[in-house]
Every structure is written in structure tokens, then in C-alpha cells.
Design an enzyme around this catalytic site. Structure first.
Site, PDB file in Angstrom:
ATOM      1  N   TYR A 148     -10.865  -0.573  -3.741  1.00 13.88           N
ATOM      2  CA  TYR A 148     -11.106   0.868  -3.788  1.00 13.88           C
ATOM      3  C   TYR A 148     -12.185   1.173  -4.830  1.00 13.88           C
ATOM      4  O   TYR A 148     -12.222   0.563  -5.894  1.00 13.88           O
ATOM      5  CB  TYR A 148      -9.840   1.622  -4.207  1.00 13.88           C
ATOM      6  N   HIS A 156     -10.186   6.349  -0.028  1.00  7.15           N
ATOM      7  CA  HIS A 156      -9.645   5.278   0.809  1.00  7.15           C
ATOM      8  C   HIS A 156     -10.265   3.945   0.391  1.00  7.15           C
ATOM      9  O   HIS A 156     -11.371   3.897  -0.151  1.00  7.15           O
ATOM     10  CB  HIS A 156      -9.969   5.543   2.281  1.00  7.15           C
ATOM     11  N   LYS A 193     -12.817  -0.118   7.414  1.00  5.37           N
ATOM     12  CA  LYS A 193     -13.107  -0.928   6.232  1.00  5.37           C
ATOM     13  C   LYS A 193     -14.166  -1.971   6.585  1.00  5.37           C
ATOM     14  O   LYS A 193     -14.278  -2.391   7.734  1.00  5.37           O
ATOM     15  CB  LYS A 193     -11.846  -1.627   5.721  1.00  5.37           C
TER      16      LYS A 193
END
Length: 243
Positions: A148, A156, A193
Site C-alpha cells: 500500500y 487500496h 493490482k
């Protein structure tokens, strides 16, 4: 893929209160109080003052443990977290039972005995932490860590992290065939991600003591799924920036 902030004003809050500053405050508090942690299997238990409880939560070290003792707050630290505070930040002493605090070499051997992958995971964890990334377990996404840019309450996780050890390949036995890459990249894409692979290069040095960590290198590679609409030369494979 950039940071995805949670709510209006989250980015501004992170800029005003950078993670590096929070960690420095935690380091100072633990040093001043001469805080000791207690080895407990594959974790370290830490009794925290109200100030340290706030700083541990803000710096994202460990997890609070709910107990019947209203006047005490305990935290459970993972092996990488505990050794980082002890070895890298030099702000925590760790003991076992009623014995004297263990030195770095004794802790090193203890933690290696508890987890075969400790050395590679610690090198990766400390590599990211030193860049001011918040590092948490990535087990729920099928990876080793998630990283993070700041506190998870504000942003997020940006990277799904897999660790590869020089000569041994992926330390958890993945990424051995191309289909492993495809599955992992698809999963990362579905949860927004970027896949970050950290290759731990030991440069021929065995993990006999914590001093070996200074001889190790970490190679960063981000891997993304190719899109037909893009030229292959547009693919991003490079190093991540500071948190």
C-alpha cells in the site's frame, strides 16, 4: 495503474502525515520505553502503551489482540515485522519466556527455524518497508504480500507481490510454467493490482547471519497482461517508485 484513494481528502491526509514520519515516531517511542516483545511460535507479542497503540495502528505494524485486560493493549507481530523493528529500526528487544533478550543472530536462527522462507520474505519485506510502502499479507489474493502507498484506510493496495529466490525459483513453488503467470496476472487484474515480482539475488552468500542481507540484491519487475489494443513495446516492466 496508480493509487486508488478511498474517499475525498484521503490523498491530502496521506501527504500531510507521510508514512516515514509515522514510523520515525513509532521508532522513537519504542526506544524511549525500552519496549520488549515476547516470542510466541511464529509471531511476537508486544504490550503497547496508548501512544504506541496509536502509532502501531497508523504505521500498520502487527494486529491488535482483544483481551479481557482493559488497561493493556497487546499486538501480535509477524516474524518479518518483528525482525524489522528489531534489526533494521533497532527499536525493539525480543525475548523468549523469562530469558534475557535475544541478539540479532539468535533471533535470526529462531525465525529461520520457524519458517523455511523467512530469509527471502524478510529481505523482500524490508526492501519495501524501507521505501515507505505498507506491507501486508497477500494470502487472500494468492500472493506473498500486498503493498500500500499509505494506510489501508486511505488507499487500496497497489501491488500484489510475489517473491522469487535466486536459483530456487518461486519460494512457494509457483510461476514455474506460463499458465501460472497467466492465472496470477488475471487475478491481479480482477482486483485492480499490479503484479510485482521481487527476485532475491543472494550473490553466492549463505544466510548464516543477518549480515548476509547487506550482500543480497532485490530485482523488481512489474508484469501486466498484454492487451491487443497496445503495442508490445508499451508494456511496463520496471521498478516501482517510493511510497
Amino acid at each position: 495503474m496508480g493509487p486508488r484513494w478511498k474517499g475525498k481528502g484521503s490523498e491530502a491526509k496521506a501527504l500531510v502525515d507521510p508514512m516515514s514520519k509515522i514510523v520515525e515516531q513509532l521508532q522513537s517511542s519504542l526506544i524511549q520505553s525500552e519496549t520488549h516483545g515476547l516470542l510466541s511460535g511464529c509471531s511476537v507479542l508486544l504490550e503497547a502503551t496508548p501512544e504506541q497503540t496509536d502509532l502501531l495502528n497508523r504505521a500498520c505494524f502487527g494486529r491488535p489482540i482483544i483481551t479481557a485486560e482493559k488497561d493493556k493493549q497487546w499486538f501480535q507481530l509477524g516474524l518479518e515485522e518483528a525482525f524489522y523493528l528489531c534489526h533494521s529500526l533497532k527499536c525493539l528487544k525480543i525475548e523468549e519466556g523469562d530469558k534475557c533478550p535475544k541478539n540479532n543472530e539468535e533471533l535470526w536462527e529462531y525465525m529461520k527455524s520457524k519458517r523455511e522462507t523467512f530469509v527471502d520474505f524478510y529481505k523482500a519485506y524490508s526492501h519495501l518497508r524501507k521505501k515507505n510502502w505498507v506491507v501486508r499479507s497477500g494470502s487472500q489474493y494468492g500472493v506473498d504480500f500486498v503493498a500500500y502507498r499509505h494506510h489501508p484506510a486511505l488507499v487500496h493496495s497497489e501491488y500484489a507481490v510475489l517473491i522469487i529466490s535466486e536459483g530456487d525459483g518461486d519460494v512457494n513453488g509457483r510461476l514455474r510454467v506460463w499458465s501460472d503467470f497467466q492465472c496470477t496476472i488475471r487475478l491481479c487484474g480482477s482486483v485492480a493490482k499490479t503484479l510485482l515480482v521481487l527476485n532475491i539475488n543472494k550473490n553466492g552468500h549463505d544466510a548464516v547471519s543477518p549480515l548476509c542481507l547487506e550482500k543480497y540484491d532485490v530485482e523488481e519487475r512489474t508484469i501486466t497482461r498484454w492487451s491487443p489494443e497496445q503495442c508490445r513495446e508499451d508494456q511496463t516492466i520496471g521498478k516501482i517508485g517510493n511510497g
